[in-house]
Design a protein around this motif. Sequence first.
Motif, PDB file in Angstrom:
ATOM      1  N   GLY A 185     -34.424 -32.633  42.590  1.00  0.00           N
ATOM      2  CA  GLY A 185     -35.229 -33.311  41.571  1.00  0.00           C
ATOM      3  C   GLY A 185     -34.662 -33.181  40.169  1.00  0.00           C
ATOM      4  N   GLU A 233     -39.242 -41.812  38.327  1.00  0.00           N
ATOM      5  CA  GLU A 233     -39.875 -41.540  39.617  1.00  0.00           C
ATOM      6  C   GLU A 233     -39.578 -40.108  40.090  1.00  0.00           C
ATOM      7  OE1 GLU A 233     -38.845 -43.200  43.900  1.00  0.00           O
ATOM      8  OE2 GLU A 233     -38.895 -44.778  42.372  1.00  0.00           O
ATOM      9  N   LYS A 237     -42.396 -37.167  40.469  1.00  0.00           N
ATOM     10  CA  LYS A 237     -42.595 -36.517  41.764  1.00  0.00           C
ATOM     11  C   LYS A 237     -42.546 -34.989  41.587  1.00  0.00           C
ATOM     12  CE  LYS A 237     -40.517 -36.388  46.200  1.00  0.00           C
ATOM     13  NZ  LYS A 237     -39.134 -36.451  46.640  1.00  0.00           N
ATOM     14  N   ASP A 238     -41.585 -34.544  40.806  1.00  0.00           N
ATOM     15  CA  ASP A 238     -41.440 -33.102  40.532  1.00  0.00           C
ATOM     16  C   ASP A 238     -42.676 -32.541  39.824  1.00  0.00           C
ATOM     17  OD1 ASP A 238     -38.932 -32.602  41.552  1.00  0.00           O
ATOM     18  OD2 ASP A 238     -38.260 -31.584  39.723  1.00  0.00           O
ATOM     19  N   GLY A 240     -45.522 -33.820  39.591  1.00  0.00           N
ATOM     20  CA  GLY A 240     -46.726 -34.048  40.400  1.00  0.00           C
ATOM     21  C   GLY A 240     -47.090 -32.810  41.207  1.00  0.00           C
ATOM     22  N   ARG A 241     -46.076 -32.107  41.688  1.00  0.00           N
ATOM     23  CA  ARG A 241     -46.349 -30.878  42.452  1.00  0.00           C
ATOM     24  C   ARG A 241     -47.046 -29.844  41.576  1.00  0.00           C
ATOM     25  NH1 ARG A 241     -41.062 -31.567  44.289  1.00  0.00           N
ATOM     26  NH2 ARG A 241     -40.355 -29.921  42.888  1.00  0.00           N
TER      27      ARG A 241
END
Length: 564
Positions: A185, A233, A237-238, A240-241
């Motif tokens: 990521g 994106e 995504k990173d 988001g965790r």
Amino acid sequence: MLDIKKIIGGSIVIEGIDAADIAESLTFSDEPGHGDLALPCFKFAKALRKPPVQIAQALIDSGVLSGSPYVEKTEAAGGYFNIYLKRARFGAEALSGFLSGGAAAPFPKNGRRICIDYSSINIAKPFHIGHLLTTVIGGSLYRIFTHLGYDVVGINHLGDWGTQFGKLISAYKRWGDDADIAARGVRGLLDLYVRFHKEAKNDPALDDEGRAYFKRIEDGDAEALKLFGYFREITLKDVGRVYDMLDVTFDSYNGESFYNDRLPAVVKSLEEKGLLTDSEGAKVVDLSDYGMPPCLILKSDGASLYATRDLATAVYRKETYDFCENLYVVAYQQNLHFKQVFQVLTLMGYDWAGACKHIPFGMVSLEETGALSTRSGNVVFLEDVLNTAVAKADAIIKVKNPTLRDRAETAKRVGVGAVIFTALANNRIKDMVFSYDRCLSFEGETGPYLQYTYARCRSVIEKAGAVKGGVAAAVFSDDDAFFLLKRLNDFSRIVAEAGAKYEPSILSRYLIDVAKSFNRFYLSNRVLTADADVSFTRLALVGYTAEILKKGLQLILLKAPEKM
Ligand code: ARG
């Protein structure tokens, strides 16, 4: 909630002093000889041109509160007007608020909207521990204002514009490895950056290439935009965790680039209002009348700036959300930036400029590794901090409660909660030094201590089962029981104060106070006795404590485990 301050404050009349001022000034006390509530008369000495001792004595002489059903006695002591409550009456009423349900219920909807700009991370940059405070202060204010009846809009104003993205495209095209980026990521993207800067030192052509790619983003070139979208994106995504772990959400991810096509209108409006001046080819708004350096609007090459985007952003938010307040939870390093932006909005004639507020906070450093900075290269990713805290919590729980089922989930709640609580425990403006050991301690003023106290309440309730009875007023002649109830009854007022001051720490400290009061009460009072009413009443205090702790923890983003 039995609003005792309002009730008592409302019956105290001092000529020449605002009634609301009196209620506001009342303070709670647990100390013997200081009353349950006290009015410090120092506050009124200047306005009344009388010494405080005389003001307090005059209140006694006037017999004020002698008719109040809630007041046992009053006394004047050293400039204070002390009020002792009728414990039985107060106790029965305050407890009935809980027994009839909804002691921690949200305020009715007020139809007003608040925008909160928080977390606001930068694309392709690490989500480091420096973002912890904005994320959790903003996330907590989001819940607090929702509880207070506001309609809240949470906005992650992504840092997704700037020449660095051109450089990143250049680096990616030269050395990019999709498999590595998919696996690592943002860390993979970061390596590309670092390599770009290293190689650009020897090869200045690289910088030109980066600039050219940024120009292509600006011009809407399909390939450049596609790559830029890919970086976005990967980053979301990173992060988001991390947001999942913290349980923080947003209603909008409109970041800096979203405002691109709204910038010309801002510049035009500034021009029409005669606010733009030339400064060595650049366009600025002169703020010398307000003791500030000029606010940069356009660079000499016509490029917009951070402030330009924030002007467009504020206008957009007013038009889209019609906020009553527009908050920016951003580090104090940006004090000047926001002062400038708000001043320019005022000069532009927006009467809502005053509703825009910067909510600043201090810096975080990690005790175990020292100061944190992106530039030094020793970046501490927030995700790593959270995972470490969870692992450490797991190890602690394994020893303390080896048979606990669902240990993994509890460790997550405790580990993540410990980090969040530390961030919300002190006045937000204070710099903080973070330490795993301190934040994970089960004693002391920590998240785990609050969670543990909640779990303790739950286990008492579970063991007791159903107890039938009525309220035994005698229970409140015990100081610890009475003090606990006084605190619990204060919950709604505390949430309102935390909101009004944009200070979740007011709630954090209150919860510590509740937990300590509960533990003192629990130590000195047996819950289940031979007297059904006494058992019922004490058990109700335990239930009330659990309800307030659970709701309070939720408002500061912590989860309350049933067992621990
Ligand atoms: N991305 C910025 C930073 O990391 C914070 C943005 C804050 N919000 C704003 N509207 N300026 O410093």
